[in-house]
Scaffold this motif. Structure first.
Motif, short mmCIF file in Angstrom:
data_model
loop_
_atom_site.label_atom_id
_atom_site.label_comp_id
_atom_site.label_asym_id
_atom_site.label_seq_id
_atom_site.Cartn_x
_atom_site.Cartn_y
_atom_site.Cartn_z
N ASN A 3 0.79 -1.22 0.00
CA ASN A 3 0.00 0.00 0.00
C ASN A 3 0.83 1.28 0.00
OD1 ASN A 3 -2.50 -0.90 -0.22
ND2 ASN A 3 -3.25 -0.20 1.79
N SER A 4 2.02 1.24 0.63
CA SER A 4 2.82 2.44 0.73
C SER A 4 3.28 2.93 -0.64
CB SER A 4 4.03 2.21 1.64
OG SER A 4 4.82 1.20 1.06
N LYS A 5 3.27 2.02 -1.62
CA LYS A 5 3.68 2.42 -2.98
C LYS A 5 2.52 3.05 -3.76
CE LYS A 5 7.78 -0.04 -3.08
NZ LYS A 5 7.89 -0.17 -1.62
N GLN A 6 1.28 2.79 -3.29
CA GLN A 6 0.13 3.32 -4.03
C GLN A 6 0.05 4.84 -3.90
OE1 GLN A 6 -3.45 1.41 -2.72
NE2 GLN A 6 -2.56 -0.63 -2.95
N ALA A 7 -0.53 5.47 -4.91
CA ALA A 7 -0.70 6.92 -4.83
C ALA A 7 -1.65 7.25 -3.69
CB ALA A 7 -1.26 7.44 -6.15
N VAL A 8 -1.38 8.35 -3.00
CA VAL A 8 -2.25 8.75 -1.89
C VAL A 8 -3.48 9.43 -2.48
CG1 VAL A 8 -2.41 10.16 0.19
CG2 VAL A 8 -0.23 9.07 -0.42
N PRO A 9 -4.70 8.95 -2.12
CA PRO A 9 -5.91 9.60 -2.65
C PRO A 9 -6.03 11.02 -2.12
CG PRO A 9 -6.47 7.92 -1.01
CD PRO A 9 -5.00 7.85 -1.20
N ASP A 10 -6.88 11.82 -2.74
CA ASP A 10 -6.92 13.21 -2.30
C ASP A 10 -8.31 13.70 -1.87
OD1 ASP A 10 -7.98 13.13 -4.73
OD2 ASP A 10 -6.60 14.58 -5.67
N THR A 11 -9.24 12.74 -1.67
CA THR A 11 -10.52 13.18 -1.10
C THR A 11 -10.65 12.59 0.29
OG1 THR A 11 -11.78 11.30 -1.86
CG2 THR A 11 -11.58 13.15 -3.41
N LEU A 12 -11.40 13.29 1.15
CA LEU A 12 -11.53 12.85 2.54
C LEU A 12 -12.06 11.42 2.66
CD1 LEU A 12 -10.66 14.23 5.04
CD2 LEU A 12 -12.94 15.23 5.28
N PRO A 13 -13.17 11.08 1.97
CA PRO A 13 -13.66 9.70 2.13
C PRO A 13 -12.64 8.66 1.68
CG PRO A 13 -15.28 11.08 1.00
CD PRO A 13 -14.04 11.89 1.11
N LEU A 15 -9.35 9.02 1.55
CA LEU A 15 -8.22 9.01 2.50
C LEU A 15 -8.58 8.20 3.74
CD1 LEU A 15 -7.04 12.71 2.19
CD2 LEU A 15 -5.59 10.71 1.86
N ARG A 16 -9.83 8.39 4.21
CA ARG A 16 -10.23 7.67 5.43
C ARG A 16 -10.37 6.17 5.16
NH1 ARG A 16 -14.02 12.38 7.88
NH2 ARG A 16 -12.31 13.48 8.90
N GLU A 17 -10.85 5.87 3.95
CA GLU A 17 -10.95 4.46 3.57
C GLU A 17 -9.56 3.83 3.57
OE1 GLU A 17 -12.30 2.57 -0.51
OE2 GLU A 17 -13.79 4.03 0.24
N ILE A 19 -6.92 4.90 5.25
CA ILE A 19 -6.44 4.79 6.63
C ILE A 19 -7.05 3.57 7.32
CG2 ILE A 19 -6.60 5.88 8.94
CD1 ILE A 19 -5.92 8.54 7.64
N ASP A 20 -8.37 3.35 7.11
CA ASP A 20 -9.02 2.17 7.73
C ASP A 20 -8.37 0.88 7.26
OD1 ASP A 20 -10.74 3.73 9.14
OD2 ASP A 20 -12.43 3.53 7.74
N SER A 21 -8.06 0.84 5.97
CA SER A 21 -7.48 -0.39 5.43
C SER A 21 -6.05 -0.60 5.97
CB SER A 21 -7.52 -0.33 3.90
OG SER A 21 -6.35 -0.82 3.34
N ILE A 22 -5.28 0.50 6.05
CA ILE A 22 -3.93 0.39 6.61
C ILE A 22 -4.01 -0.05 8.08
CG2 ILE A 22 -1.85 1.70 7.25
CD1 ILE A 22 -2.39 3.49 4.80
N ASP A 23 -4.94 0.56 8.84
CA ASP A 23 -5.07 0.21 10.26
C ASP A 23 -5.34 -1.28 10.44
OD1 ASP A 23 -4.63 2.77 11.07
OD2 ASP A 23 -6.71 3.24 11.57
N SER A 24 -6.21 -1.82 9.58
CA SER A 24 -6.52 -3.24 9.79
C SER A 24 -5.30 -4.10 9.47
CB SER A 24 -7.77 -3.66 9.02
OG SER A 24 -7.49 -3.67 7.66
N GLN A 25 -4.49 -3.66 8.51
CA GLN A 25 -3.26 -4.42 8.22
C GLN A 25 -2.27 -4.30 9.37
OE1 GLN A 25 -1.73 -3.91 4.06
NE2 GLN A 25 -3.48 -2.55 3.91
N ILE A 26 -2.11 -3.05 9.89
CA ILE A 26 -1.19 -2.85 11.03
C ILE A 26 -1.62 -3.74 12.19
CG2 ILE A 26 -0.39 -1.21 12.79
CD1 ILE A 26 -0.60 1.02 10.75
#
Ligand SMILES: C=C(O[C@@H]1C=C(C(=O)O)C=C[C@H]1O)C(=O)O
Length: 373
Positions: A3-13, A15-17, A19-26
């Motif tokens: 995921n860290s290689k993927q482009a960072v999205p630029d809308t709030l929803p 971005l939060r999606e 973050i949620d996906s990264i959190d579950s992986q962490i």
């Protein structure tokens, strides 16, 4: 992680999606790590067996934290990232075995702050009323490790701690440094102008001496067993309307519900205290270590010179030398020496062997990782 290689999205929803996906992986990874730590505990139990199992490994933890800092690429800072891993390890170790840590109390002291910084938050706190009680608690096995202050950059050495090592078989297993900020505190119902007495630990009073001379020349300074105790006394006095102030830190201020009359009143802005972790174990080399020695010198001309000369000749870097009177003979001395390196390093071993020939007693108080955080 991919995921860290993927482009960072630029809308709030989006971005939060993300973050949620990264959190579950962490979260999955942290639990995988915790399972490994549990397995480590089983292996340690099988290899070392019974009572003598050593769960906490300061050298390994120092290496993990140093590697975290070395490979860190940001945007989180190295120290911030290390603090996160500090807590992850603390939780993992608590799964292996909850650690009971004795420290110079009461709750809210800088020593407690240092204990949390070193071990993380997943410990069982055991506040003690005095430094020698911390030693006794660990010696008796009631606590796994102890934390005691040993020196302050403004006020110098903490004699009680050095003296406790004379008769103790405990080893130094680690060190931790803490920036110390002092505040003048009163109970919220007290008018600070009425203050006639200022309570604190004698070291804290000394660290704020010039400030007190300037702003509170007429207030009586009263030394008590700790600055957290001073805060407790100020809160108690406040309840009966007596105008007593305390000098203590942030944690004690919050714990006892006091108000800050003045902040950061320490005379030197870089005021730092060094604390030691004491325990029952010999810590193997971590790759970046320090060693502390207690030496009883023969009372004869040139005795100190002959001790120091050994360091110079072997190129071992001495970082501290303290002298305390020996209790055995009237003008005998005990030296406390810190140097860079582990007692198992060849050059350090050579120095220690020579010191043993030249002094009446050489006690290795411990080799331990240089403070990481
Ligand atoms: C997992 C271990 O046990 C403890 C927990 C550690 C960790 O979470 O990384 C590191 C050292 C030990 O204090 C170990 O010894 O490797």
């Amino acid at each position: 992680m991919s995921n860290s290689k993927q482009a960072v999205p630029d809308t709030l929803p989006l971005l939060r999606e993300r973050i949620d996906s990264i959190d579950s992986q962490i979260q999955i990874l942290i639990n995988e790590r915790a399972s490994c730590a549990q397995k480590v505990a089983e292996v340690k139990l099988a290899e070392q067996g019974g009572e003598s199992v050593v769960f906490y490994r300061p050298e390994r933890e120092a290496q993990v934290l140093r590697r975290v800092m070395e490979r860190n690429e940001g945007p989180l800072g190295n120290e911030e990232m290390a603090k996160i891993f500090r807590q992850v390890m603390s939780s993992c170790l608590a799964l292996e075995k909850p650690m009971r840590i004795a420290f110079l109390g009461p709750e809210g002291t800088f020593t407690q702050q240092a204990a949390l910084k070193h071990f993380g938050k997943s410990i069982v706190s055991a506040p003690m009323a005095a430094i020698d009680e911390v030693f006794r608690e660990v010696e008796s096995g009631a606590a796994n490790y102890g934390v005691v202050p040993v020196e302050n950059s403004t006020e110098g050495v903490v004699n009680h701690t050095l003296d406790s090592f004379r008769d103790s078989r405990l080893k130094i297993c680690g060190e931790v440094e803490e920036r110390i900020h002092h505040h003048l505190l009163v109970s919220p119902n007290i008018n600070s102008e009425d203050v006639t007495h200022i309570y604190s630990h004698q070291q804290s009073l000394a660290q704020c001496r010039a400030w007190l001379d300037r702003y509170w020349p007429h207030a009586e300074r009263i030394a008590v067993s700790s600055n957290a105790e001073a805060a407790r006394l100020a809160a108690e006095a406040g309840r009966s309307g007596r105008a007593i102030a305390a000098i203590a830190g942030e944690v004690a201020c919050e714990l006892y519900g006091l108000l800050k009359v003045s902040s950061n009143i320490e005379d030197r802005p870089d005021n730092t205290t060094r604390f030691l972790i004491v325990g029952n174990q010999d810590v193997p080399p971590s790759g970046k270590d320090k060693t502390s020695l207690l030496i009883s010198a023969k009372n004869e001309p040139g005795a100190l010179y002959r001790l120091l000369e050994a360091f110079e000749r072997h190129g071992v870097d001495m970082t501290r030398l303290e002298t305390r009177p020996s209790l055995m003979s009237r003008w005998g001395y005990i030296f406390y020496i810190d140097f860079v390196g582990h007692y198992l390093d060849e050059d350090c071993r050579a120095v220690i062997d020579e010191l043993r020939e030249r002094a009446s007693e050489v006690k290795v108080l411990g080799s331990y990782p240089v403070a990481v955080l």
